[in-house]
Scaffold this motif. Structure first.
Motif, PDB file in Angstrom:
ATOM      1  N   ASP A 137       0.826  -1.211   0.000  1.00 14.24           N
ATOM      2  CA  ASP A 137       0.000   0.000   0.000  1.00 14.24           C
ATOM      3  C   ASP A 137       0.855   1.254   0.000  1.00 14.24           C
ATOM      4  O   ASP A 137       0.533   2.249  -0.674  1.00 14.24           O
ATOM      5  CB  ASP A 137      -0.921   0.004   1.223  1.00 14.24           C
ATOM      6  CG  ASP A 137      -2.013  -1.041   1.143  1.00 14.24           C
ATOM      7  OD1 ASP A 137      -2.309  -1.516   0.027  1.00 14.24           O
ATOM      8  OD2 ASP A 137      -2.566  -1.405   2.209  1.00 14.24           O
ATOM      9  N   GLU A 173      -2.197   7.125  -3.453  1.00 13.66           N
ATOM     10  CA  GLU A 173      -2.952   7.530  -2.271  1.00 13.66           C
ATOM     11  C   GLU A 173      -4.456   7.411  -2.485  1.00 13.66           C
ATOM     12  O   GLU A 173      -5.188   6.959  -1.600  1.00 13.66           O
ATOM     13  CB  GLU A 173      -2.594   8.977  -1.892  1.00 13.66           C
ATOM     14  CG  GLU A 173      -1.235   9.148  -1.270  1.00 13.66           C
ATOM     15  CD  GLU A 173      -1.177   8.605   0.141  1.00 13.66           C
ATOM     16  OE1 GLU A 173      -2.164   8.784   0.880  1.00 13.66           O
ATOM     17  OE2 GLU A 173      -0.166   7.983   0.497  1.00 13.66           O
ATOM     18  N   LEU A 185      -6.286   4.032  -1.854  1.00 12.92           N
ATOM     19  CA  LEU A 185      -6.313   3.452  -0.517  1.00 12.92           C
ATOM     20  C   LEU A 185      -7.526   3.917   0.273  1.00 12.92           C
ATOM     21  O   LEU A 185      -7.993   5.042   0.127  1.00 12.92           O
ATOM     22  CB  LEU A 185      -5.041   3.846   0.247  1.00 12.92           C
ATOM     23  CG  LEU A 185      -3.698   3.512  -0.407  1.00 12.92           C
ATOM     24  CD1 LEU A 185      -2.554   4.026   0.454  1.00 12.92           C
ATOM     25  CD2 LEU A 185      -3.565   2.012  -0.649  1.00 12.92           C
ATOM     26  N   ARG A 216      -4.505   3.821   4.278  1.00 11.40           N
ATOM     27  CA  ARG A 216      -3.611   4.971   4.190  1.00 11.40           C
ATOM     28  C   ARG A 216      -2.884   5.204   5.515  1.00 11.40           C
ATOM     29  O   ARG A 216      -1.695   5.508   5.532  1.00 11.40           O
ATOM     30  CB  ARG A 216      -4.409   6.211   3.780  1.00 11.40           C
ATOM     31  CG  ARG A 216      -3.554   7.407   3.369  1.00 11.40           C
ATOM     32  CD  ARG A 216      -4.424   8.559   2.875  1.00 11.40           C
ATOM     33  NE  ARG A 216      -5.213   8.165   1.714  1.00 11.40           N
ATOM     34  CZ  ARG A 216      -6.537   8.091   1.692  1.00 11.40           C
ATOM     35  NH1 ARG A 216      -7.228   8.382   2.779  1.00 11.40           N
ATOM     36  NH2 ARG A 216      -7.182   7.731   0.600  1.00 11.40           N
ATOM     37  N   SER A 217      -3.589   5.048   6.619  1.00 14.19           N
ATOM     38  CA  SER A 217      -2.973   5.300   7.923  1.00 14.19           C
ATOM     39  C   SER A 217      -1.991   4.210   8.324  1.00 14.19           C
ATOM     40  O   SER A 217      -1.061   4.461   9.091  1.00 14.19           O
ATOM     41  CB  SER A 217      -4.063   5.432   8.991  1.00 14.19           C
ATOM     42  OG  SER A 217      -4.734   4.195   9.181  1.00 14.19           O
TER      43      SER A 217
END
Length: 512
Positions: free
Chosen positions: A153, A159, A162, A167-168
């Protein structure tokens, strides 16, 4: 008796005299002693190897070496499988490229785990759990596959592709071999987990886990409670108390109410059906405290080392439930199949969501059930349980969508509904997981035949008779609920961002 226990242990026999005195298998004694040693070491690790006093390199080395020592003590040379599995997948990560390495790591890690489970079950000790080295491998498999997808990822996807959760959790650089081994095999989680995200573990090692938490509470600066290193002491004491109670309950009632007694011919022939139902519930209730003990102790060990901080509650008190694996009261008083599953083996549910449900393009629900069964092992009873679980989930969903609204008119009606659904949930859960405990096909079918497959039949009739709203409508309604969190009661207002995202995602996943 002692000889049999000794021969079944592949780890150290140093504690054999203790095993003989308390009449517990040596492998179980080794496990408990090693976890207690890990607990004491965790306090030392947090106080004397604090990030402010030592480097991340030293913390990684110490955590890894202690983990290998505990593994060798419990499993002997079988602990080499942990290194082999980690070594194979790390080589794949380095040499295969980020575009496809997550797929290769997933197949290699799960394949190696399955190979070890097959050889242990069908070559060495079918139906026995002595020195089960595949238990830690299950946690390592979760970590390997999670990290592989997180690296993919962070380094191979854009970006906008995701989800907020992905993303986190995305990892933007390849970990070193030491970081990889420390993440997989640290002393805090080598024996019983729980699994965790790579970024959470690294922030713990680096000592930055507390920094993002100094946010605002109710629009005001949280200066009163702002601190760089909140203490886990009270949470650890509470969790150790839960462990002691769970162990006492397990040792007291587990031998009086055994699951295998449910298929005893004399018991089936002489016991009224209502009494069989009660005994089934009590026998399955008696099996759960050992999981409460193991998972809560593992959580306490991580907390004692300073890992598991998950922000602050509204009153400013710290939360230490980032990697907690269960919520006991919510399990025992669950009023739905969904509520039970929401609070049981929480970290494994998150892993299944992150690596399978969110990513599988075709029938993700069936794929998730299949992956869960494969991950648990090769006993037929696991597959019988998960197949039954699918039917139970569909029936529970049908009842909730068609019946629940009629009991919401008054608090008395709601109480009646809660009591009925609690009783139904406990019986359904107990009925479903009997094969999970019995393991084999013949005793599992014998139990279901003694009940005339009545719960299976009832669930099928409910699914066929009661309509359920299409998934896209349920999803839309769930999204509307998530947009109005104030209607769901008070929630802690400060926690890790990806934890919040996962909680919302889990609500949506379980609802569908």
């Amino acid at each position: 008796m002692a000889t049999a226990k000794t021969s079944s242990c592949t780890g150290s026999t140093l504690l054999q005299p203790v095993s003989d005195i308390i009449s517990l298998p040596i492998d179980q004694v080794n496990f408990v002693v090693c976890q207690l040693f890990a607990l004491l070491t965790a306090f030392w690790f947090r106080l004397y190897l604090h990030p402010s006093k030592t480097s991340t390199f030293v913390r990684h080395v110490v955590a890894t070496l202690l983990g290998f020592y505990l593994a060798l003590f419990c499993f002997g040379w079988y602990a080499l499988h942990f290194l082999i599995q980690s070594g194979i997948t790390y080589s794949i990560m380095i040499f295969s490229g980020v575009e496809n390495m997550h797929k290769y790591c997933f197949v290699a890690a799960l394949g190696y785990l399955s190979f070890c489970q097959i050889t242990r079950v069908y070559v060495f000790d079918y139906g026995l759990y002595s020195a089960d080295f595949t238990g830690p491998m299950m946690i390592i498999t979760q970590k390997i596959t999670s990290l592989a997808f997180e690296i993919h990822d962070g380094m191979a996807r854009k970006e906008e592709q995701l989800t907020p959760s992905q993303r986190s959790l995305a990892v933007r650089s390849m970990p070193s071999l030491l970081e990889y081994l420390s993440y997989n095999c640290n002393f805090m989680g080598i024996l019983a987990g729980p699994t965790c995200s790579y970024k959470d573990y690294i922030t713990f090692i680096e000592g930055t886990a507390y920094y993002p938490q100094h946010l605002e509470t109710n629009g005001k600066e949280n200066g009163k409670y702002k601190q760089s290193d909140p203490s886990p002491k009270m949470d650890v004491i509470h969790k150790l108390s839960v462990c002691a109670i769970s162990l006492l309950v397990f040792l007291t009632i587990s031998r009086r109410f055994t699951v295998v007694h449910n298929i005893d011919d004399a018991f089936i022939a002489s016991t009224p059906f209502y009494a069989q139902v009660v005994y089934l519930y009590l026998s399955m209730l008696a099996t759960r405290p050992k999981y409460y003990f193991v998972w809560t102790l593992a959580d306490a060990i991580n907390n004692a080392a300073g890992f598991g901080f998950n922000g602050y509650n509204k009153d400013g008190t710290p939360r230490w439930d980032l990697i907690s694996n269960l919520r006991i009261l919510d399990i025992e008083f669950a009023t739905s199949f969904k509520m039970f599953l929401d609070n049981w083996n929480i970290q494994t549910a998150l892993w299944l969501k992150r690596v399978c449900y969110e990513r599988c393009p075709y029938n993700p629900t069936a794929a998730t059930f299949l992956l869960s069964a494969m991950w648990h092992g090769v006993y037929p009873g696991y597959y019988i349980t998960f197949l039954t679980g699918i039917l139970m989930t569909l029936a529970a969903r049908a009842i909730r969508h068609n019946v629940r609204q009629y009991f919401l008119a008054s608090s008395k009606h709601k109480l009646v509904y809660d009591v009925m659904t609690w009783a139904g949930t406990q019986v359904a859960i107990s009925y479903t997981v009997v094969p999970f405990v019995l393991l084999s096909v013949q005793p599992s079918l014998k139990f279901y035949k003694s009940w005339y497959f009545c719960v299976h039949v009832a669930c099928m009739l409910l699914v066929l008779a009661l309509p359920v709203k299409p998934r896209h409508i349920r999803n839309r309604q769930q999204d509307n609920c998530l947009l109005h969190p104030h209607q769901q009661g008070d929630k802690p207002v400060v926690q890790n961002s990806h934890s919040t995202t996962d909680n919302n995602y889990n609500q949506k996943l379980k609802a569908t």
